[in-house]
Design a protein around this motif. Structure first.
Motif, PDB file in Angstrom:
ATOM      1  N   LEU A 157      30.801  42.993  50.751  1.00  0.00           N
ATOM      2  CA  LEU A 157      30.799  43.920  51.885  1.00  0.00           C
ATOM      3  C   LEU A 157      31.395  45.260  51.466  1.00  0.00           C
ATOM      4  CD1 LEU A 157      32.141  41.407  54.570  1.00  0.00           C
ATOM      5  CD2 LEU A 157      29.762  42.169  54.300  1.00  0.00           C
ATOM      6  N   ILE A 158      31.100  46.282  52.235  1.00  0.00           N
ATOM      7  CA  ILE A 158      31.634  47.625  51.957  1.00  0.00           C
ATOM      8  C   ILE A 158      32.560  48.008  53.110  1.00  0.00           C
ATOM      9  CG2 ILE A 158      31.034  50.051  51.634  1.00  0.00           C
ATOM     10  CD1 ILE A 158      28.335  49.083  50.488  1.00  0.00           C
ATOM     11  N   ASP A 159      33.750  48.461  52.761  1.00  0.00           N
ATOM     12  CA  ASP A 159      34.726  48.786  53.804  1.00  0.00           C
ATOM     13  C   ASP A 159      34.356  50.127  54.460  1.00  0.00           C
ATOM     14  OD1 ASP A 159      36.898  49.455  55.351  1.00  0.00           O
ATOM     15  OD2 ASP A 159      38.367  48.687  53.920  1.00  0.00           O
ATOM     16  N   PRO A 160      33.955  50.088  55.739  1.00  0.00           N
ATOM     17  CA  PRO A 160      33.519  51.342  56.382  1.00  0.00           C
ATOM     18  C   PRO A 160      34.646  52.330  56.600  1.00  0.00           C
ATOM     19  CG  PRO A 160      33.590  49.554  57.994  1.00  0.00           C
ATOM     20  CD  PRO A 160      33.894  48.941  56.656  1.00  0.00           C
ATOM     21  N   GLU A 161      35.882  51.842  56.532  1.00  0.00           N
ATOM     22  CA  GLU A 161      37.011  52.756  56.755  1.00  0.00           C
ATOM     23  C   GLU A 161      37.325  53.588  55.517  1.00  0.00           C
ATOM     24  OE1 GLU A 161      40.267  51.320  59.558  1.00  0.00           O
ATOM     25  OE2 GLU A 161      39.741  49.539  58.408  1.00  0.00           O
ATOM     26  N   GLY A 164      36.636  52.603  45.855  1.00  0.00           N
ATOM     27  CA  GLY A 164      36.958  51.180  45.883  1.00  0.00           C
ATOM     28  C   GLY A 164      36.486  50.500  47.156  1.00  0.00           C
ATOM     29  N   ALA A 165      35.859  51.259  48.064  1.00  0.00           N
ATOM     30  CA  ALA A 165      35.360  50.663  49.315  1.00  0.00           C
ATOM     31  C   ALA A 165      34.350  49.553  49.045  1.00  0.00           C
ATOM     32  CB  ALA A 165      34.706  51.735  50.171  1.00  0.00           C
ATOM     33  N   ILE A 166      33.695  49.633  47.899  1.00  0.00           N
ATOM     34  CA  ILE A 166      32.639  48.687  47.548  1.00  0.00           C
ATOM     35  C   ILE A 166      33.200  47.310  47.190  1.00  0.00           C
ATOM     36  CG2 ILE A 166      32.666  49.242  45.062  1.00  0.00           C
ATOM     37  CD1 ILE A 166      29.451  48.909  46.977  1.00  0.00           C
ATOM     38  N   ASP A 167      34.443  47.250  46.796  1.00  0.00           N
ATOM     39  CA  ASP A 167      34.987  46.020  46.206  1.00  0.00           C
ATOM     40  C   ASP A 167      35.637  45.148  47.281  1.00  0.00           C
ATOM     41  OD1 ASP A 167      35.637  44.189  44.312  1.00  0.00           O
ATOM     42  OD2 ASP A 167      37.161  45.406  43.315  1.00  0.00           O
ATOM     43  N   LYS A 191      33.507  34.191  38.828  1.00  0.00           N
ATOM     44  CA  LYS A 191      34.139  34.708  40.039  1.00  0.00           C
ATOM     45  C   LYS A 191      34.100  36.221  40.055  1.00  0.00           C
ATOM     46  CE  LYS A 191      35.855  31.304  42.505  1.00  0.00           C
ATOM     47  NZ  LYS A 191      35.453  31.097  43.872  1.00  0.00           N
ATOM     48  N   GLY A 192      33.943  36.765  41.231  1.00  0.00           N
ATOM     49  CA  GLY A 192      33.931  38.210  41.380  1.00  0.00           C
ATOM     50  C   GLY A 192      35.330  38.759  41.303  1.00  0.00           C
ATOM     51  N   SER A 193      35.374  40.067  41.357  1.00  0.00           N
ATOM     52  CA  SER A 193      36.668  40.727  41.259  1.00  0.00           C
ATOM     53  C   SER A 193      37.402  40.704  42.570  1.00  0.00           C
ATOM     54  CB  SER A 193      36.440  42.176  40.900  1.00  0.00           C
ATOM     55  OG  SER A 193      35.731  42.744  41.964  1.00  0.00           O
ATOM     56  N   GLY A 194      36.653  40.633  43.661  1.00  0.00           N
ATOM     57  CA  GLY A 194      37.276  40.816  44.957  1.00  0.00           C
ATOM     58  C   GLY A 194      38.231  39.678  45.247  1.00  0.00           C
ATOM     59  N   ASN A 195      39.266  39.998  45.976  1.00  0.00           N
ATOM     60  CA  ASN A 195      40.217  38.960  46.316  1.00  0.00           C
ATOM     61  C   ASN A 195      40.003  38.471  47.738  1.00  0.00           C
ATOM     62  OD1 ASN A 195      41.100  41.009  47.830  1.00  0.00           O
ATOM     63  ND2 ASN A 195      42.898  41.439  46.576  1.00  0.00           N
ATOM     64  N   GLY A 196      38.967  38.961  48.351  1.00  0.00           N
ATOM     65  CA  GLY A 196      38.628  38.481  49.673  1.00  0.00           C
ATOM     66  C   GLY A 196      39.527  39.034  50.753  1.00  0.00           C
ATOM     67  N   SER A 197      40.465  39.838  50.381  1.00  0.00           N
ATOM     68  CA  SER A 197      41.393  40.279  51.408  1.00  0.00           C
ATOM     69  C   SER A 197      41.483  41.792  51.525  1.00  0.00           C
ATOM     70  CB  SER A 197      42.779  39.734  51.106  1.00  0.00           C
ATOM     71  OG  SER A 197      43.188  40.202  49.852  1.00  0.00           O
ATOM     72  N   GLY A 198      40.709  42.493  50.777  1.00  0.00           N
ATOM     73  CA  GLY A 198      40.793  43.941  50.897  1.00  0.00           C
ATOM     74  C   GLY A 198      40.292  44.575  49.629  1.00  0.00           C
ATOM     75  N   ASN A 199      40.344  45.891  49.547  1.00  0.00           N
ATOM     76  CA  ASN A 199      39.797  46.521  48.352  1.00  0.00           C
ATOM     77  C   ASN A 199      40.882  46.694  47.318  1.00  0.00           C
ATOM     78  OD1 ASN A 199      40.461  49.518  47.722  1.00  0.00           O
ATOM     79  ND2 ASN A 199      40.755  49.192  49.908  1.00  0.00           N
ATOM     80  N   SER A 200      40.417  46.761  46.063  1.00  0.00           N
ATOM     81  CA  SER A 200      41.387  46.847  44.995  1.00  0.00           C
ATOM     82  C   SER A 200      41.516  48.261  44.464  1.00  0.00           C
ATOM     83  CB  SER A 200      40.964  45.916  43.866  1.00  0.00           C
ATOM     84  OG  SER A 200      39.718  46.325  43.378  1.00  0.00           O
ATOM     85  N   ASN A 254      26.817  53.491  58.425  1.00  0.00           N
ATOM     86  CA  ASN A 254      27.488  52.731  57.358  1.00  0.00           C
ATOM     87  C   ASN A 254      26.593  52.430  56.160  1.00  0.00           C
ATOM     88  OD1 ASN A 254      29.929  52.503  58.676  1.00  0.00           O
ATOM     89  ND2 ASN A 254      29.460  50.518  59.589  1.00  0.00           N
ATOM     90  N   TYR A 255      27.251  52.209  55.023  1.00  0.00           N
ATOM     91  CA  TYR A 255      26.596  51.619  53.856  1.00  0.00           C
ATOM     92  C   TYR A 255      26.842  50.114  53.903  1.00  0.00           C
ATOM     93  CZ  TYR A 255      25.015  55.860  51.698  1.00  0.00           C
ATOM     94  OH  TYR A 255      24.315  57.009  51.442  1.00  0.00           O
ATOM     95  N   VAL A 256      25.800  49.327  53.648  1.00  0.00           N
ATOM     96  CA  VAL A 256      25.880  47.877  53.855  1.00  0.00           C
ATOM     97  C   VAL A 256      25.206  47.144  52.686  1.00  0.00           C
ATOM     98  CG1 VAL A 256      25.889  48.153  56.375  1.00  0.00           C
ATOM     99  CG2 VAL A 256      23.706  47.847  55.167  1.00  0.00           C
TER     100      VAL A 256
END
Ligand code: A2P
Length: 436
Positions: A14-18, A62-65, A109-118, A41-43
């Protein structure tokens, strides 16, 4: 005989719209067209994304991650994502169970931690890891035409210190036109002062400007991204300020009359006005810090901003012993439409080798930066041969092909193996492309 039905949990990209600044980089980079956008938004299409990570490093914010573990059957459709103002929270019951896309096993495994952007620092490591997984990652990095890692000697950038929700206020301390008043290109040099707020930037980074007001459907405007045009120690050395180079947008790509929301806002600012700023952004389009590194800079129009920043930093450092060469190719419609024409020509010839290309000078043939590069093929080739040469391209999207073709033919004529050199330039953080 019937065992439990496996419940498929997807690690959904997902991409963080904020945080997203809608720069389109991810959509352009995605090798499988999984990313799209509307005016909001970008999706990412869950059924198309294969988790190749090609989009991660190029994203300046980093919104992409961002990742959420969801039941595959309940993956968020793009129609929902278009309406989001913020990302949904992670369902604790599924957290940590997701696999990425269809090729999760190949990718790992992806880079994302599932809890926010890095953030972009995290992103950089993906660039370095362009070869750290089989298949898709390597494919992705081959599709990216420039470096997704910074020069080895670049200073460490700060990113995302200020966000859409918590921007910093800067005061306008200067705003003047840097193109001839008789021309249609209304390009402004705008200086913003951050006062007591820390706002560390490096040459090549960008910031987000949040225009006041709302869109037709009542949403706050999203931020627009602008490259910083001044060096790290300030537009005025020692001051906590920076400069932008902004072209007033009066028509769209098809030539229809439109008033660019943010560019008109910026170009009309007066001294003392307060501007909401996000950022800084960008952790790869950065200059090398070692004194004997050479800079080959190629730009059109407002793409001059990062080149001005790097040139000015080198000019100030030159006094402290920087010895590397600077070669600039700069394209504009006419001399009067070339921003910073006067100051540029005042720079000493033994400091920077400046080559201008004008495409609409009456009575003269159309000339682009790539034509000027070919005319200087021997000197460009000498720089290409040098392992401390760093190349920067910024400006119109269309120039990217032309410039890469020119580099290829110059390298070929000089007996250099362009495919191998291109790959080396990319992986060593020595070829940076920023076009729009
Ligand atoms: P052109 O006269 O063909 O538009 P702009 O003022 O629109 O920002 O453009 C800056 C310069 O970049 C102009 O001289 C423009 O020429 C030139 N340009 C346009 N397309 C390309 C391209 N594909 N490669 C290099 N330069 C280009």
């Amino acid at each position: 005989m019937n065992g439990p039905v496996p419940v498929e949990v997807l690690r959904q990209h997902l991409i963080d719209p904020e945080i997203c600044i809608r720069c389109n980089t991810c959509e352009e980079t995605c090798p499988v067209d999984a990313i799209t956008h509307d005016e909001n938004n970008y999706v990412v299409r869950a059924d198309a994304c294969n988790g190749c990570m090609a989009c991660i490093s190029p994203c300046p914010t980093g919104a992409i991650d961002n990742w959420r573990d969801v039941l595959r059957a309940e993956a968020y459709p793009i129609e929902d994502q278009f309406t989001w103002d913020e990302l949904p929270v992670q369902d604790d019951a599924l957290a940590g169970q997701g696999v990425i896309g269809e090729s999760a096993e190949a990718v790992g495994k992806g880079s994302g931690n599932g809890s926010g952007n890095s953030g972009s620092h995290g992103s950089s490591s993906h660039g370095a890891a362009g070869t750290d997984a089989a298949g898709p990652v390597i494919g992705g990095s081959d599709l990216v035409r420039g470096s997704i890692v910074p020069p080895w000697s670049a200073a460490k950038p700060y990113v995302n210190l200020y966000t859409h929700k918590a921007p910093v206020q800067a005061i306008v301390v200067g705003n003047y036109r840097v193109t001839d008043a008789s021309t249609q290109s209304d390009i402004h040099h705008i200086v913003l002062d951050f006062g007591k707020h820390p706002f560390p930037v490096l040459e090549g980074q960008s910031i987000g400007i949040i225009p006041p007001g709302t869109t037709a459907d009542g949403r706050p405007h999203h931020a627009r991204q602008y490259s910083v045009a001044s060096p790290r120690d300030g537009e005025r050395p020692g001051y906590n300020n920076l400069a932008l180079t902004v072209k007033r947008v009066t028509s769209d790509h098809q030539g229809h009359a439109v008033g660019g929301v943010c560019s008109n806002y910026l170009c009309d600012l007066k001294k003392g006005d307060v501007v909401n700023v996000m950022g800084p952004f960008g952790s790869t389009f950065l200059m090398p810090n070692h004194a004997d590194s050479h800079l080959l800079m190629i730009c059109t129009g407002t793409g001059a901003a990062p080149m001005r920043a790097m040139t000015e930093y080198r000019r100030r450092r030159r006094l402290k012993g920087a010895t590397g060469k600077l070669m600039l190719f700069f394209g504009a419609r006419t001399q009067g439409e070339l921003p910073y024409f006067g100051p540029l020509l005042n720079l000493p010839k033994d400091f920077i080798d400046t080559n201008l290309a004008f495409s609409r000078t009456p009575g003269q043939p159309k000339r682009y930066v790539q034509d000027a590069m070919r005319e200087r093929a021997a000197d460009v080739a000498a720089l290409l041969r040098h392992e401390h040469t760093y190349i920067y391209v910024c400006g119109l999207k269309g120039m990217e092909d032309g410039v890469l073709q020119a580099l290829q033919s110059i390298a070929g004529e000089a007996g250099l193996d362009w495919p191998a050199l291109w790959q080396r330039l990319k992986t060593e953080g020595r070829l940076h492309l920023e076009t729009y």
